[in-house]
Structure formats: structure tokens, C-alpha cells
Design a protein around this motif. Structure first.
Motif, PDB file in Angstrom:
ATOM      1  N   TRP A  16      -6.397 -11.128  -6.430  1.00  0.00           N
ATOM      2  CA  TRP A  16      -7.498 -11.095  -5.478  1.00  0.00           C
ATOM      3  C   TRP A  16      -8.762 -11.748  -6.055  1.00  0.00           C
ATOM      4  CZ3 TRP A  16     -10.175  -6.043  -3.439  1.00  0.00           C
ATOM      5  CH2 TRP A  16     -10.869  -6.340  -2.267  1.00  0.00           C
ATOM      6  N   LEU A  45       2.157   1.647  -3.506  1.00  0.00           N
ATOM      7  CA  LEU A  45       1.149   2.214  -4.407  1.00  0.00           C
ATOM      8  C   LEU A  45       1.048   3.720  -4.265  1.00  0.00           C
ATOM      9  CD1 LEU A  45      -1.775  -0.371  -4.082  1.00  0.00           C
ATOM     10  CD2 LEU A  45      -0.456   0.119  -6.145  1.00  0.00           C
ATOM     11  N   ASN A  46       1.232   4.209  -3.059  1.00  0.00           N
ATOM     12  CA  ASN A  46       1.136   5.646  -2.826  1.00  0.00           C
ATOM     13  C   ASN A  46       2.328   6.415  -3.365  1.00  0.00           C
ATOM     14  OD1 ASN A  46      -0.353   7.857  -1.614  1.00  0.00           O
ATOM     15  ND2 ASN A  46       1.247   7.942  -0.054  1.00  0.00           N
ATOM     16  N   PHE A  96      -4.974  -2.313  -0.968  1.00  0.00           N
ATOM     17  CA  PHE A  96      -5.928  -1.335  -1.489  1.00  0.00           C
ATOM     18  C   PHE A  96      -6.523  -0.487  -0.363  1.00  0.00           C
ATOM     19  CE2 PHE A  96      -6.442  -4.211  -5.311  1.00  0.00           C
ATOM     20  CZ  PHE A  96      -5.824  -3.317  -6.183  1.00  0.00           C
ATOM     21  N   TYR A 120      -3.805   1.964   0.723  1.00  0.00           N
ATOM     22  CA  TYR A 120      -3.641   3.069  -0.238  1.00  0.00           C
ATOM     23  C   TYR A 120      -4.802   4.057  -0.154  1.00  0.00           C
ATOM     24  CZ  TYR A 120      -3.584   5.506  -4.705  1.00  0.00           C
ATOM     25  OH  TYR A 120      -3.601   6.483  -5.660  1.00  0.00           O
ATOM     26  N   GLY A 150       0.816  -1.211   0.000  1.00  0.00           N
ATOM     27  CA  GLY A 150       0.000   0.000   0.000  1.00  0.00           C
ATOM     28  C   GLY A 150       0.846   1.256   0.000  1.00  0.00           C
ATOM     29  N   PRO A 200      -3.680  -8.180  -1.485  1.00  0.00           N
ATOM     30  CA  PRO A 200      -4.360  -7.109  -2.234  1.00  0.00           C
ATOM     31  C   PRO A 200      -5.423  -6.374  -1.423  1.00  0.00           C
ATOM     32  CG  PRO A 200      -4.084  -9.019  -3.630  1.00  0.00           C
ATOM     33  CD  PRO A 200      -3.645  -9.434  -2.263  1.00  0.00           C
ATOM     34  N   ARG A 242       1.492   2.514 -10.956  1.00  0.00           N
ATOM     35  CA  ARG A 242       0.437   2.228  -9.982  1.00  0.00           C
ATOM     36  C   ARG A 242      -0.702   1.463 -10.646  1.00  0.00           C
ATOM     37  NH1 ARG A 242      -1.259   7.136  -8.763  1.00  0.00           N
ATOM     38  NH2 ARG A 242       0.379   7.453  -7.217  1.00  0.00           N
ATOM     39  N   LEU A 243      -1.035   1.826 -11.866  1.00  0.00           N
ATOM     40  CA  LEU A 243      -2.091   1.130 -12.589  1.00  0.00           C
ATOM     41  C   LEU A 243      -1.699  -0.312 -12.866  1.00  0.00           C
ATOM     42  CD1 LEU A 243      -4.826   1.253 -14.041  1.00  0.00           C
ATOM     43  CD2 LEU A 243      -3.599   2.022 -16.102  1.00  0.00           C
ATOM     44  N   SER A 256      -1.781  -2.249  -9.554  1.00  0.00           N
ATOM     45  CA  SER A 256      -3.169  -2.428  -9.113  1.00  0.00           C
ATOM     46  C   SER A 256      -3.860  -3.523  -9.914  1.00  0.00           C
ATOM     47  CB  SER A 256      -3.936  -1.112  -9.245  1.00  0.00           C
ATOM     48  OG  SER A 256      -3.363  -0.102  -8.441  1.00  0.00           O
ATOM     49  N   LEU A 301      -2.645  -6.857  -8.650  1.00  0.00           N
ATOM     50  CA  LEU A 301      -3.247  -7.189  -7.362  1.00  0.00           C
ATOM     51  C   LEU A 301      -4.703  -7.628  -7.522  1.00  0.00           C
ATOM     52  CD1 LEU A 301      -1.817  -4.275  -5.173  1.00  0.00           C
ATOM     53  CD2 LEU A 301      -1.145  -6.682  -5.102  1.00  0.00           C
ATOM     54  N   ILE A 302      -5.420  -6.969  -8.421  1.00  0.00           N
ATOM     55  CA  ILE A 302      -6.823  -7.331  -8.637  1.00  0.00           C
ATOM     56  C   ILE A 302      -6.936  -8.736  -9.215  1.00  0.00           C
ATOM     57  CG2 ILE A 302      -8.859  -6.791 -10.043  1.00  0.00           C
ATOM     58  CD1 ILE A 302      -8.227  -3.851  -9.672  1.00  0.00           C
TER      59      ILE A 302
END
Length: 340
Positions: free
Chosen positions: A157, A138-139, A221, A224, A135, A217, A146-147, A150, A153-154
């Protein structure tokens, strides 16, 4: 000079109240059920009060049907001597708390409980630390990186648990697993034909790796999302005071996101403690039932060994343990609200 005086007529308060009451009696109510004085009538006021409960009623009924009935049935079966014979002959033999006393005096039950607690602690610590670090990453990343992270991670998940467990079983396969092949190429030639599921520690290692991989994930999320709510002025003030990264985390980020850490840790404890699919599908609690956790232990005793009353008692004891954790969590929440 002549002075002309005019007589001013005054009205008493009593007469004014009488005129107002007469006006209210004459004025008809509006079409919406609200009189001209702006006060709602009893009907709309009652409907407004019960509207939230009416909206929640379908979800409550569905929850009671899908969760309440199985839970009630499990509790009833836990007080019965229900084995294969009783099931085939449709017999109901009540034995009171015999299933509970048998398990509470059984060393295997307490060994499994201790194993489940240790398994939960290790997983939750790794999940929270790994999710927090991801997290924070990601920040700090740019828009496109970051995209990309993410999206990765999705995908992890969103993968179904059975599918991800099957993939990990293939990865750590003794003969054709990618992990053994890669370790052999890196110089660990003794790992070429290593059986990861022949030992308790190595089996738990694969299961923990699978659970942590699938749970990070969610924490990342949420972490973040929480970081985006912290004002940048707090970071700037901390850096001006000479604070490093660890000091910024301990003095700025953690105090600001303490409710997030508390709620997320509590949820992860529940999810990991009741994890069944990963443990059972990986090696069915083996080898020699050394990797059984309480949910797997209840399933094997109840379904595999046809001791349904015993399995139900173990399941109820597991629910009671989770209920104790929930009570402790709600106590902390209420204490924080009192402090605020």
C-alpha cells in the motif's frame, strides 16, 4: 393547661423575587465572564459556537487554493479555443460550448467513456472481493501470521504508484521479464518472448493487476477493523442455528458492515475511475490508444496534442460524471439516515 401559640411570619412570592433580583444586582460577575447564576455571557457563548469553524478555516482555505483555483482555471479554459498559436501569442479566444459539443458528438469520446466504465467496474469488483477475503483472513489468523500479512499489505500500500508501475513493467518485460521466464519454466513455452503491451487485453490485464494489487490493502484493513466491532455472540448464535460460513457472512457480517461496503465501494469507484498514473506510465494509453481512459484521454488531447481547450472540456466532463456518482451516493446515505 395553658397553650402557648407562636406567630409565624410568612413572605409573599413577590417579596422573594425582589430580594433575589437585588442579590443578583449586588453580586459582581466572575473573572471568566460568567455571572454567579451560572449563565454564560454572550461573548464566551459566541466564541464557543464559532470555534469549530475557526479550526476548520485553515484547511478550507488550503483546499480552496490547491483545488479550487485549478478547477476554476480548467473550467475557464474549457470555454476557450486554446492551442499552440494562442498559447504562444497570449491570445484569449472564447468559443463558448464548442469544445463540449465537439466532444459530446465525437464517437472517440464515447468509446473512451465506455472503456473507462468497464475498466472501473472490473477493477472495483476484484478489489472489493479480494479485499474482503483478505480482511476475513486477517480476522481468522493468529497473532504472528496476522502481523506478517499486515506488514506485507502495508508495504504494498505504501509503495509509490510510479515505483510500483515501473516494477510491473519490468516483471512483464518481453525479453527479461520474470513472468515470461516463469511461464516458460512451467511449460508455457510460447510465452517466453510474449509482448504483454502489444495487445489491448493483455495491457489491460497488467494494469488491472497493478491497480488491484495496490488497492486491496485499503479494503482489507477496513474490513478487518469492521469485523472487530461485531460481537462474538452473533457468530455463536448463527453457528448454533446451523449456519455455514457463507450464511454467516450474508446474515451477520454484511448487514453489520453495510455502511463500510457502501463507503469503500464508492471511494474505490472514484479512485479507479480517475486513475491516471498506472495507465499512462504503463504504456501511455497504447497500443494505438486502445487502453486510454478518460483522464489519459484528456491529458493526451490537452497536453500532448496541444489542444488545451479540448483537454479541459474532457476533464470537466469527467468531473461531472464523478459528481453524478457523488450525488447518487449521498442520496443513498440520506435514505439510510431516514430509515434509522
Amino acid at each position: 393547661m395553658a397553650v402557648h401559640s407562636e406567630r409565624v411570619q410568612t413572605r409573599s412570592p413577590e417579596s422573594g423575587k425582589a430580594d433575589m433580583a437585588a442579590t443578583e444586582q449586588i453580586a459582581p460577575p466572575t473573572a471568566g465572564g460568567t455571572p454567579t447564576n451560572g449563565r454564560p455571557t454572550a461573548g464566551p457563548r459566541l466564541l464557543t459556537r464559532i470555534a469549530p469553524y475557526l479550526l476548520l478555516l485553515p484547511a478550507i482555505l488550503a483546499t480552496l487554493f490547491l483545488l479550487g483555483y485549478p478547477l476554476l482555471k480548467t473550467v475557464l479554459v474549457s470555454f476557450q479555443n486554446l492551442n499552440s498559436r494562442q498559447l504562444v501569442q497570449h491570445l484569449t479566444e472564447w468559443n463558448g460550448f464548442e469544445n463540449y459539443t465537439e466532444q459530446l458528438s465525437n464517437g472517440e469520446f464515447w468509446h473512451t467513456t465506455g472503456r473507462s466504465v468497464a475498466f472501473t467496474v472490473v477493477n472495483v469488483v476484484l478489489i472489493m472481493v479480494g479485499g474482503t477475503l483478505v480482511g476475513l483472513l486477517l480476522n481468522r489468523l493468529g497473532k504472528w501470521m496476522r502481523l506478517f500479512l499486515s506488514a506485507s499489505l502495508i508495504l504494498a500500500w505504501a509503495m509509490p504508484i510510479v515505483a510500483s508501475t515501473t516494477v510491473y513493467t519490468w516483471l512483464f518485460d518481453q525479453k527479461y521479464g520474470v513472468v515470461n521466464w516463469l511461464l516458460d519454466k512451467l511449460g508455457f513455452h510460447g510465452m517466453l518472448d510474449y509482448n504483454w503491451f502489444s495487445d489491448q487485453n493483455s495491457t489491460f490485464f497488467v494494469i488491472i493487476l497493478l491497480i488491484v494489487w495496490g488497492s486491496i490493502p485499503f479494503v482489507a484493513f477496513n474490513m478487518y477493523a469492521g469485523l472487530t466491532t461485531i460481537p462474538t455472540e452473533l457468530y455463536e448464535a448463527a453457528r448454533m442455528d446451523g449456519a455455514g460460513s457463507f450464511k454467516i457472512f450474508s446474515s451477520v457480517i454484511f448487514p453489520s458492515l453495510k455502511p463500510f461496503f457502501l463507503a469503500t465501494t464508492f471511494l474505490e469507484v472514484i479512485w479507479v475511475f480517475k486513475a491516471f498514473t498506472q495507465v499512462f506510465a504503463m504504456n501511455m494509453g497504447g497500443p494505438q490508444r486502445l487502453t486510454e481512459t478518460l483522464p489519459v484521454y484528456a491529458f493526451i488531447e490537452g497536453v500532448s496534442n496541444n489542444h488545451y481547450g479540448t483537454g479541459s472540456a474532457i476533464a470537466v466532463l469527467t468531473i461531472l460524471m464523478l459528481g453524478a456518482l457523488m450525488a447518487y451516493y449521498f442520496r443513498i446515505i440520506l435514505k439510510q439516515e431516514d430509515e434509522l
